[in-house]
Design an enzyme around this catalytic site. Structure first.
Site, PDB file in Angstrom:
ATOM      1  N   LYS A  12       0.465  -0.983   5.024  1.00 26.55           N
ATOM      2  CA  LYS A  12       0.827  -2.087   4.118  1.00 26.55           C
ATOM      3  C   LYS A  12       0.620  -3.413   4.840  1.00 26.55           C
ATOM      4  O   LYS A  12       0.684  -3.515   6.061  1.00 26.55           O
ATOM      5  CB  LYS A  12       2.271  -1.967   3.626  1.00 26.55           C
ATOM      6  CG  LYS A  12       3.367  -2.070   4.697  1.00 26.55           C
ATOM      7  CD  LYS A  12       3.761  -3.480   5.085  1.00 26.55           C
ATOM      8  CE  LYS A  12       4.759  -3.499   6.228  1.00 26.55           C
ATOM      9  NZ  LYS A  12       4.947  -4.841   6.839  1.00 26.55           N
ATOM     10  N   ASP A 142      10.431   0.244   4.215  1.00 20.03           N
ATOM     11  CA  ASP A 142       9.056   0.232   3.721  1.00 20.03           C
ATOM     12  C   ASP A 142       8.599   1.568   3.144  1.00 20.03           C
ATOM     13  O   ASP A 142       7.493   1.663   2.613  1.00 20.03           O
ATOM     14  CB  ASP A 142       8.090  -0.161   4.850  1.00 20.03           C
ATOM     15  CG  ASP A 142       8.257  -1.603   5.294  1.00 20.03           C
ATOM     16  OD1 ASP A 142       8.699  -2.425   4.482  1.00 20.03           O
ATOM     17  OD2 ASP A 142       7.944  -1.900   6.467  1.00 20.03           O
TER      18      ASP A 142
END
Length: 304
Positions: A12, A142
């Site tokens: 990410k 996350d």
């Protein structure tokens, strides 16, 4: 021969990372916009009566920084599934790492998301999506996004994920991992608190990034990229600031520390620009990886 389940999960990048003052529980409230890129870790699982964990890492990944004992987040994912279903979760698991370790790209979170999906599928646990997301949030801020992929808004401490439309714009990135070791996320947050003692409890909003994504305007997005952790990361590692300046001088629309660093990412106008920048940075001795996005979250590559 035992069935092998392989699940792939992406790295990410935080297009926006606004960080508020620490909450009473010690976590910082965040407003972030996640995007997934085509840089992946794979988690492969084979049925076994015992638990084992192995690793195969790309040359630019510091394999020595990945524990293969019960402290690995993949083992934690297995324990979480076992506790939820009340059954032993054992398997022979291999992580194939293409995402740098401690690099601000959520590689460990990708591993956890991939492990949840792979082990659930291998053992036919049929975990409900809501339960999978809850376990993901408990494993790390996350991890839920690594399940979703695409673009998403993250709030809370980042674990409350609201998917955003993918849009038509393909984003081209050059990813430059650090060769001088990782940066500790807690250390970067501590330094942020030292540098910003009077920061608002409310994180900076992601308005500009969200507007650029809606418009599909890569140039506007480059101008809107924002990371409150960049200043403390660069203060701890001044070479990161030098790298950003060099990449922008060589043609990147914008350079940014990814998350808490030390990986630096460069948003480029298109595929040719990304390949050209990667070539320049490689000539300067950097590892420079070209990746585009957004891409899918944790997904089955082969198996049941």
């Amino acid at each position: 021969m035992s069935e092998r389940i392989t699940v792939r999960a992406p790295a990410k990048i935080n297009l926006h990372l606004g960080v508020g003052a620490p909450r009473e529980d010690g976590f910082h409230p965040l407003e972030t916009v996640y995007t997934s890129i085509g840089l992946y870790d794979d988690v492969a699982a084979v049925a076994s009566s015992e638990w084992s964990l192995g690793l195969d890492a790309a040359p630019y990944v510091d394999a020595s920084a990945v524990p293969l004992d019960d402290t690995n987040i993949v083992a934690a994912a297995a324990r979480a599934l076992a506790a939820l279903h009340g059954v032993p979760v054992t398997a022979s698991v291999t992580i194939t790492k293409g995402i740098p370790v401690a690099g601000g790209l959520a590689g460990g979170s990708a591993d956890a998301a991939a492990a949840l999906v792979a082990l659930d599928r291998l053992l036919d646990l049929q975990t409900a999506d809501d339960d999978l997301l809850r376990l993901a949030a408990e494993l790390g801020s996350d991890v839920p996004f690594a399940l979703h992929g695409g673009h998403a808004l993250g709030t809370g401490r980042g674990e409350i994920v609201t998917p955003l439309p993918a849009g038509d714009a393909v984003l081209w990135w050059v990813v430059v991992p650090s060769t001088s070791g990782g940066l500790s996320t807690p250390a970067v947050y501590r330094h942020y608190d030292e540098l910003s003692p009077s920061v608002s409890p409310e994180p900076a909003p992601a308005t500009a990034v969200l507007s650029a994504l809606r418009a599909g305007d890569v140039v506007a997005l480059a101008a809107a990229l924002h990371n409150d952790l960049q200043a403390p990361a660069v203060d701890l590692r001044p070479d990161l600031g030098d790298l950003i300046a060099a990449g922008e001088a060589a043609g990147a629309l914008r350079g940014l520390v990814s998350g808490s660093g030390p990986t630096v990412v460069f948003l480029c106008a298109d595929a040719d620009a990304a390949r050209g920048l990667a070539g320049v940075l490689q000539e300067d001795g950097h590892t420079a990886l070209v990746a585009n996005g957004p891409v899918a979250g944790a997904h089955l590559v082969n198996g049941l």
